[in-house]
Each structure stands twice: as C-alpha cells, then as structure tokens.
Design a protein around this motif. Structure first.
Motif, PDB file in Angstrom:
ATOM      1  N   GLU A  65     -13.355   5.395 -22.070  1.00 34.80           N
ATOM      2  CA  GLU A  65     -14.241   4.254 -22.309  1.00 34.80           C
ATOM      3  C   GLU A  65     -13.759   3.451 -23.506  1.00 34.80           C
ATOM      4  O   GLU A  65     -13.526   4.005 -24.580  1.00 34.80           O
ATOM      5  N   LEU A  67     -14.016   1.263 -26.710  1.00 38.21           N
ATOM      6  CA  LEU A  67     -15.011   1.064 -27.757  1.00 38.21           C
ATOM      7  C   LEU A  67     -15.187  -0.425 -27.992  1.00 38.21           C
ATOM      8  O   LEU A  67     -14.238  -1.138 -28.272  1.00 38.21           O
ATOM      9  N   ASN A  70     -20.935  -2.700 -26.982  1.00 37.61           N
ATOM     10  CA  ASN A  70     -21.895  -1.973 -26.154  1.00 37.61           C
ATOM     11  C   ASN A  70     -21.562  -0.490 -26.032  1.00 37.61           C
ATOM     12  O   ASN A  70     -22.275   0.269 -25.393  1.00 37.61           O
ATOM     13  N   LYS A  71     -20.457  -0.050 -26.634  1.00 38.79           N
ATOM     14  CA  LYS A  71     -20.088   1.372 -26.681  1.00 38.79           C
ATOM     15  C   LYS A  71     -19.407   1.618 -27.999  1.00 38.79           C
ATOM     16  O   LYS A  71     -18.194   1.629 -28.124  1.00 38.79           O
ATOM     17  N   ARG A  72     -20.239   1.815 -29.034  1.00 38.05           N
ATOM     18  CA  ARG A  72     -19.685   1.836 -30.382  1.00 38.05           C
ATOM     19  C   ARG A  72     -19.226   3.209 -30.805  1.00 38.05           C
ATOM     20  O   ARG A  72     -18.122   3.359 -31.329  1.00 38.05           O
ATOM     21  N   ASP A  75     -19.055   9.944 -28.099  1.00 34.38           N
ATOM     22  CA  ASP A  75     -19.881  11.143 -28.028  1.00 34.38           C
ATOM     23  C   ASP A  75     -19.108  12.347 -28.562  1.00 34.38           C
ATOM     24  O   ASP A  75     -17.886  12.440 -28.421  1.00 34.38           O
TER      25      ASP A  75
END
Length: 212
Positions: A65, A67, A70-72, A75
């Motif tokens: 994914e 970064l 919306n995807k900072r 996980d």
C-alpha cells in the motif's frame, strides 16, 4: 514483494535536498543499519517509511500500500523517531497504558512484562518528568515493542543507555530478528551496527549506498 519499497523518491526541506531519486527495498526478517553524518537524512528516511512526511516526488509503499494522506501510518510498526512525547506528571506505566488503550490490543500484564524486559519497574510511582535520560530511552523502547510490532523503526535506540542496558537492548533486537521481525536502526556506535545488522547502508550524495 518487499515489505517497504521506496521508488524514485525526492525530498527536500527549505530548498535543501535530502534525497534525490532514492530507491530502496526492505525485506522481511532482516536488520538494516542506516549510517551517515548528522543532518544527512537518517531520521527523514524513517519518517518517510512511517508516513510522518511524504516525498516531493516518487512513492513509498509498505505491505503493498502506498503511503499518502489517506494511508498515513503503516500497521504493526513500532517506532522510535526523535524523542516520544509523554505525560510528564504520570508514571511510566500510566503513560504506556494510555498508549495501549488507543488500539486495545494488550492489557496491564503485557505492559508490565515489557517494562521489566527493558529494565524499568512497572510498579514504580516515579513521574516521567523525573526520569533520567536512560529511563526515558527505555520507556521509548517499551512503547515501540509492547504490542509485538513486527516492523521496528529505531532511530538511535541505544542513546543514553548504560553499558548493561545497551547489551540488554542488543539481545532484545537480536531475539526479535530471530523471531522473524524486520528492524531498521541507526546508531552513532559502529559496534552496534557491526554486531546486529544483516545489511548496512550509508546515506551518500542524497542516495543510499550499500556498505555491507
């Protein structure tokens, strides 16, 4: 597929180039050492990997994914970059409990076990504002590992630790690697890099140059 894939990244601050056409892949289960003089961009590199800052051009991909806004934050990352902020008037345990409550993955017993693992006393009522630098560093390590994070981004994890604590932390990092975790670290002490790292890279001319 690389755990972390950095592709053609440019990054500058206030007109000063930090990285230029940077490419770098991080594979699972290895310890990577990042070296370079102060101001060369080691902390910036880690912040890019964690989504704390974004590249001016190029992309950073973690677990497939990219970064971006919306995807900072990736996980399952445990992070020490700069010095974590704590609630000065609370104990170390209470600080870690507040952090643990964000995700709710662990309970009091796991927090206590982790504090003991890094050499802190979970029952101590001493407020963090009265901690020594070494104790604050141990608390930083505890927050980075207490949820069994599988990727550890550790900027100067040995800073301010005494000799026994350095050895304990080295053993912890080696154990995590043996468990299959992925670790990136910096250290001013070349011995830490030599003893722990599978691969070592030096920041040179705005890129990463493999030296081991």
């Amino acid at each position: 597929m690389a755990l972390i894939h950095i592709s053609n990244v440019n990054k500058s601050y206030k007109g000063q180039t930090i990285f230029e056409n940077l490419n770098f892949d991080v594979e699972k289960g290895k310890i990577y050492g990042i070296t370079g003089p102060n101001g060369s961009g080691k902390s910036v590199l880690f912040k890019l990997m964690c989504g704390f800052v974004f590249p001016d051009a190029g992309k950073v991909v973690v677990n497939g994914e990219a970064l971006w806004k919306n995807k900072r934050f990736p996980d399952n990352f445990g992070i020490i970059i700069d010095r974590p902020g704590y609630i000065a008037n609370q104990s170390g345990f209470d600080n870690l409990k507040s952090l643990a409550m964000i995700k709710g993955n662990i309970g009091d017993e796991k927090i206590k076990q982790t504090m003991e693992l890094v050499g802190l006393q979970p029952q101590a009522k001493q407020k963090v504002k009265n901690y020594s630098l070494g104790m604050k560093q141990k608390l930083a390590i505890a927050q980075a590992i207490m949820e069994d994070q599988q990727t550890l981004i550790l900027d100067e994890p040995f800073n301010a630790l005494d000799a026994d604590s350095v050895e304990n932390t080295r053993q912890l990092i080696q154990r995590f690697k043996d468990e299959g975790r992925t670790i990136l670290l910096t250290s001013h002490n070349q011995e830490d890099i030599d003893l722990l790292c599978n691969e070592v890279y030096r920041i040179n001319k705005f890129k990463l140059e493999k030296v081991k």
